[in-house]
Design an enzyme around this catalytic site. Structure first.
Site, short mmCIF file in Angstrom:
data_model
loop_
_atom_site.label_atom_id
_atom_site.label_comp_id
_atom_site.label_asym_id
_atom_site.label_seq_id
_atom_site.Cartn_x
_atom_site.Cartn_y
_atom_site.Cartn_z
N ARG A 225 0.85 -1.19 0.00
CA ARG A 225 0.00 0.00 0.00
C ARG A 225 0.88 1.24 0.00
O ARG A 225 1.93 1.28 0.66
CB ARG A 225 -0.90 0.03 1.23
CG ARG A 225 -2.06 -0.95 1.19
CD ARG A 225 -3.11 -0.57 0.13
NE ARG A 225 -4.24 -1.46 0.12
CZ ARG A 225 -4.41 -2.49 -0.73
NH1 ARG A 225 -3.49 -2.75 -1.66
NH2 ARG A 225 -5.49 -3.25 -0.68
N HIS A 273 -0.54 -0.16 -9.79
CA HIS A 273 -1.31 -1.06 -8.90
C HIS A 273 -1.82 -2.27 -9.69
O HIS A 273 -3.02 -2.54 -9.73
CB HIS A 273 -2.47 -0.32 -8.23
CG HIS A 273 -2.98 -1.01 -6.98
ND1 HIS A 273 -3.44 -0.35 -5.88
CD2 HIS A 273 -3.09 -2.33 -6.68
CE1 HIS A 273 -3.82 -1.22 -4.96
NE2 HIS A 273 -3.61 -2.45 -5.43
P1 NDP Z 1 -2.25 -11.51 4.97
O1 NDP Z 1 -3.22 -10.91 5.90
O2 NDP Z 1 -2.49 -12.90 4.49
O3 NDP Z 1 -0.79 -11.48 5.61
C1 NDP Z 1 -0.28 -10.36 6.26
C2 NDP Z 1 1.11 -10.67 6.78
O4 NDP Z 1 1.68 -9.48 7.33
C3 NDP Z 1 1.12 -11.73 7.89
O5 NDP Z 1 2.24 -12.57 7.77
C4 NDP Z 1 1.22 -10.88 9.17
O6 NDP Z 1 1.84 -11.52 10.26
C5 NDP Z 1 2.11 -9.76 8.67
N1 NDP Z 1 1.96 -8.57 9.52
C6 NDP Z 1 0.83 -7.85 9.76
N2 NDP Z 1 1.09 -6.85 10.62
C7 NDP Z 1 2.40 -6.94 10.92
C8 NDP Z 1 3.26 -6.21 11.77
N3 NDP Z 1 2.83 -5.17 12.49
N4 NDP Z 1 4.55 -6.59 11.85
C9 NDP Z 1 5.01 -7.66 11.17
N5 NDP Z 1 4.24 -8.41 10.34
C10 NDP Z 1 2.95 -8.04 10.22
O7 NDP Z 1 -2.14 -10.52 3.73
P2 NDP Z 1 -1.88 -10.85 2.19
O8 NDP Z 1 -0.60 -11.55 2.06
O9 NDP Z 1 -3.09 -11.48 1.58
O10 NDP Z 1 -1.80 -9.36 1.58
C11 NDP Z 1 -0.88 -8.41 2.08
C12 NDP Z 1 -1.20 -7.06 1.52
O11 NDP Z 1 -0.84 -6.97 0.14
C13 NDP Z 1 -2.69 -6.67 1.51
O12 NDP Z 1 -3.11 -6.23 2.78
C14 NDP Z 1 -2.73 -5.56 0.47
O13 NDP Z 1 -2.50 -4.34 1.10
C15 NDP Z 1 -1.55 -5.89 -0.45
N6 NDP Z 1 -2.00 -6.30 -1.79
C16 NDP Z 1 -1.52 -5.61 -2.88
C17 NDP Z 1 -1.87 -6.00 -4.14
C18 NDP Z 1 -1.34 -5.30 -5.34
O14 NDP Z 1 -1.79 -5.60 -6.47
N7 NDP Z 1 -0.40 -4.39 -5.21
C19 NDP Z 1 -2.78 -7.12 -4.37
C20 NDP Z 1 -3.21 -7.78 -3.17
C21 NDP Z 1 -2.83 -7.36 -1.93
P3 NDP Z 1 1.20 -12.84 10.93
O15 NDP Z 1 1.50 -13.94 9.92
O16 NDP Z 1 1.96 -13.01 12.17
O17 NDP Z 1 -0.27 -12.56 11.09
C1 OXD Z 2 -5.84 -6.05 -3.03
C2 OXD Z 2 -5.31 -5.17 -4.07
O1 OXD Z 2 -5.88 -5.67 -1.86
O2 OXD Z 2 -5.58 -5.42 -5.26
O3 OXD Z 2 -6.25 -7.17 -3.39
O4 OXD Z 2 -4.57 -4.25 -3.77
#
Ligand code: NDP
Ligand code: OXD
Length: 310
Positions: A225, A273
């Site tokens: 993000r 994006h």
């Molecule tokens: P998940 O919710 O599956 O995973 C999030 C990960 O981040 C987990 O491993 C979590 O830790 C870790 N995390 C969260 N908070 C913290 C913190 N404070 N410190 C350390 N680690 C942390 O998310 P996704 O993998 O599905 O997606 C991640 C992000 O990617 C989305 O939220 C979105 O913003 C972005 N995204 C971007 C896209 C694009 O096209 N650019 C497309 C899709 C998503 P834990 O395992 O311990 O819970």
């Molecule tokens: C998502 C994205 O959150 O596309 O899936 O950014």
């Protein structure tokens, strides 16, 4: 069952309504741009909903994020409390993200920006880089997307490290956890990939303090993000040489305004994006399946935790 769909573009909202209508026979699917009876709406399927939109529906059973992130839903200050939020995730999204991460990590690893600059000057510039086994890469976030991205990089032979909130085990990846593990995770990292959710804890995490802990001349890839990044800190780190290159897929304001300096910065690659943008037919299948399961069972595996922020 009545579903109201919102995407900022009215045309896209109508396309999604038509597509979901085909997948959910017998359900009423309406665009949130012109809902006939707000009292009848039971499900909201949204991307970046407008503040107050979802609060208009007193019978709302669940909100579906058209995407993996839920930050765009939680940004609604009038969001009805305690309505479950369903993320849209699946193999299609993880596959797209692993392709994006592999593409850009390899591009930085093999120094493609310099190779292309040499080509522009007709220069035979044989840049020799270390093998992947001696290149340290770090993935922030080991969730659905980060885990598969890290496994992909490990599979390419990189010295791969990952960081999550809680301890994780990913084959081939050295995992670090929490605030205590952060400095050890960053130390020596040459290519950093951000795949964290946007929460109060992670907003602004890509800042000068973080850049200074990476190896000098590191590259940064932000595919999560825009507000994870402190833009001016990146510009300063690029100017000082602490960071050599950045690839940015996400921005504070999207679409990135046409006069934004990132568009023309020689050390920044901008992508709009698209790292893992869901297409309507695939996303529709996942969302329709989730809606049917939620309606039948009152829950689905892909529920987000609004209090945690992801
Ligand atoms: P998940 O919710 O599956 O995973 C999030 C990960 O981040 C987990 O491993 C979590 O830790 C870790 N995390 C969260 N908070 C913290 C913190 N404070 N410190 C350390 N680690 C942390 O998310 P996704 O993998 O599905 O997606 C991640 C992000 O990617 C989305 O939220 C979105 O913003 C972005 N995204 C971007 C896209 C694009 O096209 N650019 C497309 C899709 C998503 P834990 O395992 O311990 O819970
Ligand atoms: C998502 C994205 O959150 O596309 O899936 O950014």
């Amino acid at each position: 069952m009545t579903v109201a769909v919102y995407l900022p573009s009215e045309e896209k909202s109508r396309d999604w309504c038509a597509m979901l209508g085909g997948l959910l026979p017998g359900w009423t699917i309406e665009s949130m741009h012109d809902v006939a009876d707000p009292g009848a709406v039971e499900y909201g399927v949204v991307w970046r909903p407008r503040t107050g939109d979802l609060a208009r529906f007193p019978k709302l059973k669940a909100i579906v994020s058209i995407g993996a992130g839920i930050d765009h839903v939680l940004a609604d200050t009038a969001l009805p409390q305690d309505v479950p939020i369903i993320r849209t995730v699946g193999t299609d999204l993880t596959q797209r993200m692993r392709e994006y991460v592999a593409l850009h990590v390899l591009r930085h690893h093999r120094n493609m920006p310099d190779i292309l600059a040499s080509q522009a000057k007709s220069e035979w510039n044989q840049i020799v880089v270390p093998p992947a086994t001696r290149r340290r890469v770090g993935v922030m976030g080991l969730g659905n997307l980060g885990k598969v991205a890290a496994q992909t990089l490990a599979g390419l032979g990189f010295d791969t490290h990952g960081w999550a909130r809680s301890p994780r085990e990913v084959e081939g990846v050295t995992c670090h956890a929490g605030a205590d593990g952060f400095a050890g995770f960053l130390e020596g990292t040459e290519i950093l990939v951000n795949l964290l959710p946007l929460t109060t804890e992670t907003r602004g995490i890509l800042d000068a303090a973080l850049f200074n802990k990476l190896a000098r001349g590191a590259c940064v890839i932000n595919a999560a993000r825009g507000p994870h990044l402190v833009d001016q800190d990146l510009v300063d780190a690029l100017a000082s040489g602490q960071i050599a290159q950045a690839t940015l897929d996400v921005f504070h304001v999207e679409p990135l305004p046409s006069d934004h300096p990132f568009w023309t910065h020689p050390q920044i690659t901008v992508t709009p994006h698209i790292a893992s943008m869901i297409d309507a037919p695939t996303g529709g299948q996942i969302i329709a399946a989730n809606l049917k399961q939620f309606e039948a069972e009152g829950s689905v595996p892909d529920l987000a935790d609004a209090r945690r922020g992801y």
